[in-house]
Design a protein around this motif. Structure first.
Motif: not given
Length: 267
Positions: A145-160, A193-204
């Protein structure tokens, strides 16, 4: 093992140490040990760096000031060499990620029974709870939960950054016209591209979680050995693990910088 854990089987001992203290049920379950430890370590990081900043001396700096300045210079150099956009957020974000994750990883070097048994003692003697039902998982990065929370924060910044710099149209074009710039390939490009984009926070998230979870599990397995075997194996593993916890914090920081740099590029 402590007296309270001697009655447990080996599998029960491992399960007890890898179980979070929780409140709530279902989707609204909160891992309170992860929240408390990560928050305290975050406050520790902010407090130390704020104290050093307020007491910074242009003369001969103290050891703590030297260490903080080295950390800031190291992160600043990494950002300048990797991030090709312009943002005042990236360097402070990278510094926060590196130090905070390192502190959370560092909890893995505390003897596996020390904090859990202390929490069990408080639960038993202060709150009257059964010590076998008092859990405490003290390494926040072993909680997905902690690692995914941090990676989702990075993902939101990527989209922004992608939308802020390229615009909505540019971001859509990036998802639909790459890598094959032809209208007939739009569905294929979009899926790829969608799979590539989503894979980044998941792998992180999974990379950090997997490495720290495995390291914590090895410490727990060592704790099941006789005391002489524990010292023989735990010390070399702890020394090696210092490299792991530092490297994982660095990798998370660098990948965050790289992902945000890619999101900031306007093709």
């Amino acid at each position: 093992m402590s007296g309270n854990t001697e009655t447990l089987t080996s599998s029960g001992y491992i399960h007890h140490h890898l179980t979070n203290a929780t409140v709530g049920e279902g989707f609204w379950t909160w891992n309170i040990d992860t929240l408390i430890v990560s928050s305290l370590l975050g406050l520790l990081f902010l407090g130390i760096f704020r104290m050093v900043a307020k007491k910074a001396d242009t003369g001969v700096p103290g050891k703590l000031q030297c260490f903080v300045e080295m950390m800031i210079e190291f992160v600043d150099t990494s950002v300048k060499e990797t991030f090709h956009g312009r943002s005042k957020l990236i360097a402070p974000l990278a510094l926060t990620i590196f130090v905070w994750i390192f502190l959370m990883n560092f909890m893995d070097l505390i003897p596996v029974d020390f904090l859990p048994v202390s929490v069990q003692w408080v639960g038993e003697h202060v709150f009257g709870a059964d010590p076998h039902h008092v859990y405490s998982k003290v390494v926040p990065t072993t909680d997905m939960n902690a690692t995914f929370a941090m990676s989702l924060g990075v993902f939101v910044l990527m989209l922004y950054y992608s939308i802020a710099i390229k615009g909505v149209g540019g971001f859509v074009k990036e998802l639909t016209l790459q890598p094959f710039n032809h209208w007939s390939m739009i569905p294929f490009n979009f899926v790829l591209e969608t799979v590539t984009l989503i894979a980044k926070p998941i792998s992180l998230a999974l990379r950090l979680f997997g490495n720290l979870y495995a390291g914590e599990l090895i410490f727990i397995l060592i704790a099941l050995l006789p005391w002489y075997g524990q010292w023989f194996l735990s010390v070399p593993w702890a020394i090696f693990h210092i490299l792991i916890i530092t490297l994982q914090a660095f990798i998370f920081m660098m990948l965050t910088i790289v992902y945000l740099s890619l999101a900031s590029e306007d093709h």
